[in-house]
Scaffold this motif. Structure first.
Motif, PDB file in Angstrom:
ATOM      1  N   UNK A   1       6.226   4.843  -6.828  1.00 58.18           N
ATOM      2  CA  UNK A   1       6.462   4.669  -8.058  1.00 58.18           C
ATOM      3  C   UNK A   1       6.132   2.777  -8.015  1.00 58.18           C
ATOM      4  N   UNK A   2       5.630   2.834  -8.652  1.00 59.73           N
ATOM      5  CA  UNK A   2       5.363   0.937  -8.532  1.00 59.73           C
ATOM      6  C   UNK A   2       6.042   0.155  -9.561  1.00 59.73           C
TER       7      UNK A   2
ATOM      8  N   UNK B   1      -0.087  -1.331  -0.433  1.00 56.09           N
ATOM      9  CA  UNK B   1       0.340  -1.827  -0.837  1.00 56.09           C
ATOM     10  C   UNK B   1      -0.400  -1.987  -1.954  1.00 56.09           C
ATOM     11  N   UNK B   2      -1.598  -0.802  -2.266  1.00 55.96           N
ATOM     12  CA  UNK B   2      -2.167  -0.623  -3.438  1.00 55.96           C
ATOM     13  C   UNK B   2      -1.899   0.500  -4.426  1.00 55.96           C
ATOM     14  N   UNK B   3      -2.167  -0.780  -5.685  1.00 57.96           N
ATOM     15  CA  UNK B   3      -1.698   0.164  -6.887  1.00 57.96           C
ATOM     16  C   UNK B   3      -2.877   0.675  -7.314  1.00 57.96           C
ATOM     17  N   UNK B   4      -2.244   1.673  -7.905  1.00 53.13           N
ATOM     18  CA  UNK B   4      -3.353   3.446  -8.647  1.00 53.13           C
ATOM     19  C   UNK B   4      -2.267   4.519  -9.731  1.00 53.13           C
TER      20      UNK B   4
ATOM     21  N   UNK C   1       1.755   4.543  -9.203  1.00 55.61           N
ATOM     22  CA  UNK C   1       1.696   4.130  -8.290  1.00 55.61           C
ATOM     23  C   UNK C   1       1.838   3.669  -6.989  1.00 55.61           C
ATOM     24  N   UNK C   2       2.248   3.148  -6.113  1.00 53.71           N
ATOM     25  CA  UNK C   2       1.663   2.271  -4.065  1.00 53.71           C
ATOM     26  C   UNK C   2       1.931   2.816  -4.148  1.00 53.71           C
ATOM     27  N   UNK C   3       0.507   2.552  -2.756  1.00 50.62           N
ATOM     28  CA  UNK C   3       0.699   3.216  -1.850  1.00 50.62           C
ATOM     29  C   UNK C   3       1.810   2.058  -0.795  1.00 50.62           C
TER      30      UNK C   3
END
Length: 301
Positions: A225-226, A194-197, A188-190
């Motif tokens: 979802x990223x 824009x931070x992916x995790x 996922x991405x915030x």
């Protein structure tokens, strides 16, 4: 004293015939006076007032019996009416619940159809049939299988967001593993930073793991979802951050989230097709062989 020759009181006064004539004349006079002049109206009113308590006392047992009978009849009728109304209320309540469920399902179907029409890749509408045998496995069964072109690995969404992934396909049905399953992981991405995790299920909920304590994340952040895994399309809503805990001295923060989709309540879902062809990841560079290096050294010697 000799009373034999004394006159009797019964024999004194007018004779019976004279008294009869006087009574008849008085009666006629009263009849004529009452009929022409209403002489006896006030007398009758006064007599009726005086006799009213006696009349009430005479009618009291009959009235009491009638009231008692009416009371029991009314109680029986009220009980029957209450039973009938209670049965009617239960029936109407059941109909109302079914109507509310149908309205919710209709709204969900409309939302999914609009979502499907708005996507260029379309998708397969499916109905949730039942849950898996183990309720703690967080898996559901849908009515689309190989006959509908469903394949393992396809993402599944509802009108609000991602609910899971196809993990087993049969000829007529398919199994969906929900994102709250402890073995599921979603990149996922915030949206805010824009931070992916990575979002992991833990058996009934989702959380972000392996995120450093100093990361910029806070309650209310939206996670989508990223798309970097090549499975899930990017931009699908997944979860909302609800709690962030940064223990002192810990390397990672504890981030609890709430799935935005009806993971365990949706009746209809949309199975998304596979993504368009994604270039394969580059192969790692081959490391020099140790044996070849030794052969080179021997030739040099």
């Amino acid at each position: 004293m000799n009373f034999a020759n004394s006159p009797s009181f019964a024999n004194q006064g007018l004779s019976p015939g004279a008294r009869l004539i006087l009574c008849v004349l008085a009666s006629l006079a009263l009849l004529v006076g009452d009929s022409h002049f209403g002489l006896m109206d006030r007398a009758r009113d006064a007599i009726s007032v005086l006799l009213y308590p006696v009349q009430r006392a005479v009618n009291l047992p009959l009235a009491a019996g009638r009231h008692i009978g009416d009371f029991f009849v009314t109680q029986a009728e009220l009980k029957q009416e209450n039973d009938r109304l209670r049965s009617l209320e239960l029936a109407q309540s059941g109909r109302l619940m079914r109507l509310q469920m149908l309205e919710r399902e209709l709204a969900q179907l409309k939302a999914l159809n609009q979502l499907k029409a708005g996507r260029s890749d379309g998708g397969q509408l499916a109905e949730v049939l039942y849950t898996a045998r183990d309720p703690f496995s967080y898996k559901i069964i849908i009515d689309k299988g190989m006959d509908a072109g469903v394949k393992a690995g396809l993402p599944v969404i509802d009108e609000q967001g991602l609910i899971g992934q196809i993990t087993r396909v049969q000829p007529l049905t398919s199994e969906i593993t929900l994102i709250v399953n402890k073995n599921q992981m979603v990149p996922v991405v915030n949206l805010r930073t824009g931070q992916r995790t990575l979002l992991y299920g833990y058996g009934g909920g989702v959380e972000v793991r392996y995120l450093s304590s100093g990361s910029d994340i806070r309650p209310g952040d939206q996670l989508v979802t990223s798309g970097i895994d090549g499975l899930y399309q990017d931009g699908i809503p997944v979860a909302r951050v609800t709690h962030v805990d940064r223990p002192a001295g810990a390397a990672f923060a504890r981030v609890l989230c709430q799935s935005v989709a009806g993971v365990q309540s949706s009746r209809y879902v949309l199975v998304l097709p596979t993504r368009s062809a994604v270039p394969p990841a580059p192969l790692p560079e081959p490391e020099p062989s140790v044996k070849k290096k030794k052969t080179t050294d021997e030739d040099a010697g």
